[in-house]
Design an enzyme around this catalytic site. Structure first.
Site, PDB file in Angstrom:
ATOM      1  N   ASN A   9       1.098  -1.629  -0.303  1.00 14.87           N
ATOM      2  CA  ASN A   9       0.231  -0.304  -0.234  1.00 14.87           C
ATOM      3  C   ASN A   9       0.892   0.866   0.004  1.00 14.87           C
ATOM      4  O   ASN A   9       1.324   2.348   0.648  1.00 14.87           O
ATOM      5  CB  ASN A   9      -1.187   0.237   0.704  1.00 14.87           C
ATOM      6  CG  ASN A   9      -1.821   1.523   1.548  1.00 14.87           C
ATOM      7  OD1 ASN A   9      -1.459   1.797   0.584  1.00 14.87           O
ATOM      8  ND2 ASN A   9      -2.297   1.669   3.013  1.00 14.87           N
ATOM      9  N   LYS A  11       0.737   4.394  -0.495  1.00 13.89           N
ATOM     10  CA  LYS A  11      -0.914   5.474   0.356  1.00 13.89           C
ATOM     11  C   LYS A  11      -0.116   6.554  -1.139  1.00 13.89           C
ATOM     12  O   LYS A  11      -0.320   6.731  -2.300  1.00 13.89           O
ATOM     13  CB  LYS A  11      -0.229   5.586   1.412  1.00 13.89           C
ATOM     14  CG  LYS A  11      -0.340   3.997   2.626  1.00 13.89           C
ATOM     15  CD  LYS A  11       0.335   4.740   3.771  1.00 13.89           C
ATOM     16  CE  LYS A  11      -0.585   3.302   4.356  1.00 13.89           C
ATOM     17  NZ  LYS A  11      -0.155   3.515   5.895  1.00 13.89           N
ATOM     18  N   HIS A  95      -9.731   1.834   4.677  1.00 10.46           N
ATOM     19  CA  HIS A  95      -8.571   1.525   5.009  1.00 10.46           C
ATOM     20  C   HIS A  95      -8.851   2.693   6.215  1.00 10.46           C
ATOM     21  O   HIS A  95      -9.917   4.153   6.079  1.00 10.46           O
ATOM     22  CB  HIS A  95      -7.423   2.315   4.053  1.00 10.46           C
ATOM     23  CG  HIS A  95      -5.918   1.776   4.704  1.00 10.46           C
ATOM     24  ND1 HIS A  95      -5.323   2.912   5.359  1.00 10.46           N
ATOM     25  CD2 HIS A  95      -5.067   0.861   4.515  1.00 10.46           C
ATOM     26  CE1 HIS A  95      -4.312   2.809   6.383  1.00 10.46           C
ATOM     27  NE2 HIS A  95      -3.877   1.891   5.386  1.00 10.46           N
ATOM     28  N   GLU A  97      -6.938   5.089   7.361  1.00  5.41           N
ATOM     29  CA  GLU A  97      -6.832   6.159   6.928  1.00  5.41           C
ATOM     30  C   GLU A  97      -7.973   6.832   6.196  1.00  5.41           C
ATOM     31  O   GLU A  97      -8.344   8.064   6.033  1.00  5.41           O
ATOM     32  CB  GLU A  97      -5.396   6.598   6.588  1.00  5.41           C
ATOM     33  CG  GLU A  97      -4.841   5.990   7.385  1.00  5.41           C
ATOM     34  CD  GLU A  97      -3.044   5.928   6.607  1.00  5.41           C
ATOM     35  OE1 GLU A  97      -3.232   6.065   5.230  1.00  5.41           O
ATOM     36  OE2 GLU A  97      -2.022   5.634   7.840  1.00  5.41           O
ATOM     37  N   GLU A 165      -5.607  -4.161  10.445  1.00  7.66           N
ATOM     38  CA  GLU A 165      -5.124  -3.664  10.837  1.00  7.66           C
ATOM     39  C   GLU A 165      -5.367  -2.955  11.561  1.00  7.66           C
ATOM     40  O   GLU A 165      -5.766  -1.309  11.790  1.00  7.66           O
ATOM     41  CB  GLU A 165      -5.354  -2.410   9.676  1.00  7.66           C
ATOM     42  CG  GLU A 165      -4.238  -2.891   7.881  1.00  7.66           C
ATOM     43  CD  GLU A 165      -3.674  -2.224   7.225  1.00  7.66           C
ATOM     44  OE1 GLU A 165      -2.741  -2.603   6.906  1.00  7.66           O
ATOM     45  OE2 GLU A 165      -4.662  -0.963   6.750  1.00  7.66           O
ATOM     46  N   GLY A 171       2.228   2.581  11.258  1.00  5.06           N
ATOM     47  CA  GLY A 171       2.731   4.045  10.874  1.00  5.06           C
ATOM     48  C   GLY A 171       4.203   3.976  11.681  1.00  5.06           C
ATOM     49  O   GLY A 171       4.494   5.255  11.981  1.00  5.06           O
ATOM     50  N   SER A 213       3.194  -1.667  10.231  1.00  8.69           N
ATOM     51  CA  SER A 213       4.292  -1.599  11.059  1.00  8.69           C
ATOM     52  C   SER A 213       4.999  -2.703  10.766  1.00  8.69           C
ATOM     53  O   SER A 213       6.065  -3.634  11.249  1.00  8.69           O
ATOM     54  CB  SER A 213       4.801  -1.268  12.414  1.00  8.69           C
ATOM     55  OG  SER A 213       4.041   0.307  11.839  1.00  8.69           O
TER      56      SER A 213
HETATM   57  P1  PGA Z   1       2.484   0.655   7.151  1.00  9.93           P
HETATM   58  O1  PGA Z   1       1.234   1.082   6.635  1.00  9.93           O
HETATM   59  O2  PGA Z   1       3.104  -0.429   7.680  1.00  9.93           O
HETATM   60  O3  PGA Z   1       3.516   1.934   7.055  1.00  9.93           O
HETATM   61  O4  PGA Z   1       2.606   0.839   9.090  1.00  9.93           O
HETATM   62  C1  PGA Z   1       0.301   0.044   6.953  1.00  9.93           C
HETATM   63  C2  PGA Z   1      -1.342   0.205   5.937  1.00  9.93           C
HETATM   64  O5  PGA Z   1      -1.630   1.002   6.435  1.00  9.93           O
HETATM   65  O6  PGA Z   1      -1.493  -0.281   5.434  1.00  9.93           O
END
Ligand code: PGA
Length: 253
Positions: A9, A11, A95, A97, A165, A171, A213
């Site tokens: 992903n 982003k 997601h 976000e 998640e 993050g 992460s």
């Molecule tokens: P991250 O993001 O691996 O940077 O924690 C995962 C995600 O938001 O899909």
């Protein structure tokens, strides 16, 4: 269910198409050597069309979102047909976000139905914001699954991928990711919810991934103990070498 999946992903990254092509090229090299694992890259819409026309087989491409209407006057939105035409196979939905920016359970529900109807694969993201001692976070997970799958039949739920998640783990540093043990508990719980909604056999045919992460350092422990079929990776997927480590760990396991 035998397929292992590792999904990138990206982003809102990287900032140039040139860089996107460079990373995708690096991922392609690793993916070619790890054929037991399906590797899917979800770039920004803007980079998606060029990358998927370049190909980079055996990588498949996915989208990070889609609009909930099939067509019409919707300034700034991207339709499912456009994504299909661009060669997309998977679509990340719900997601955290996006939910934080106002995407509702109804939106997610609508999008899942739309994606299934067009025979693409929805990657449904679920995850609690925090863990409380009373176990309230389990109801958050249950409700997110129930809401999203409201209109999904038993035959269709098998075509969905669930990405667990937890928002508190996204993050962060690799040390702040979930432990394999806690993840195992959660995957069992997710399967129980699916089993109550459908049946046990169906529950075990839905791939469950972990995201939050994941790095080359923690992937092995999380994967071996967590009982997941793969990972949804954010930051570490922008570094082909680091992402490659995660792919080979999953492939070898
Ligand atoms: P991250 O993001 O691996 O940077 O924690 C995962 C995600 O938001 O899909």
């Amino acid at each position: 269910m035998n397929t292992k999946l590792v999904i990138a992903n990206w982003k809102m990254n990287p900032q140039t198409l040139r860089e996107a092509k460079r990373i995708a090229g690096g991922i392609k090299t690793v993916a070619s050597k790890n054929r037991k694992t399906q590797v899917i890259v979800c770039p920004s819409f803007l980079h998606l069309i060029t990358l998927s026309s370049v190909g980079h087989k055996p990588i498949s491409y996915g989208a990070q979102n889609v609009f909930c209407e099939k067509d019409g006057s919707h300034t700034g939105e991207t339709s499912l047909s456009m994504l299909k035409d661009a060669g997309v196979s998977h679509i990340i939905l719900g997601h955290s976000e996006r939910r934080a920016k106002g995407e509702t359970s109804e939106d997610v529900q609508k999008k899942i139905s739309l994606v299934l109807k067009e025979k693409l694969i929805p990657i449904l993201c679920i995850g609690e914001a925090e863990r409380d001692m009373e176990g309230e976070y389990l109801s958050v997970i249950k409700n997110e699954i129930k809401d999203a799958l409201k209109d999904v039949s038993q035959a269709n739920v098998k075509k969905i991928v669930i990405a667990y998640e937890p928002v508190w783990a996204i993050g962060k540093t690799g040390e702040e990711a979930i432990t394999g043990r806690d993840l195992h508990e959660m995957t069992l719980y997710i399967r129980k919810v699916l089993s109550d909604l459908y049946n046990q056999r169906t529950a075990f045919s839905v791939p469950v991934l972990y995201g939050g992460s994941v790095t080359g350092n923690n992937a092995k422990d999380i994967f071996s103990e967590g009982e997941v079929q793969g990972f949804l990776v954010g930051r570490a997927s922008l570094d082909a070498k680091e992402f490659g480590k995660i792919i080979s760990i999953v492939n070898k396991a």
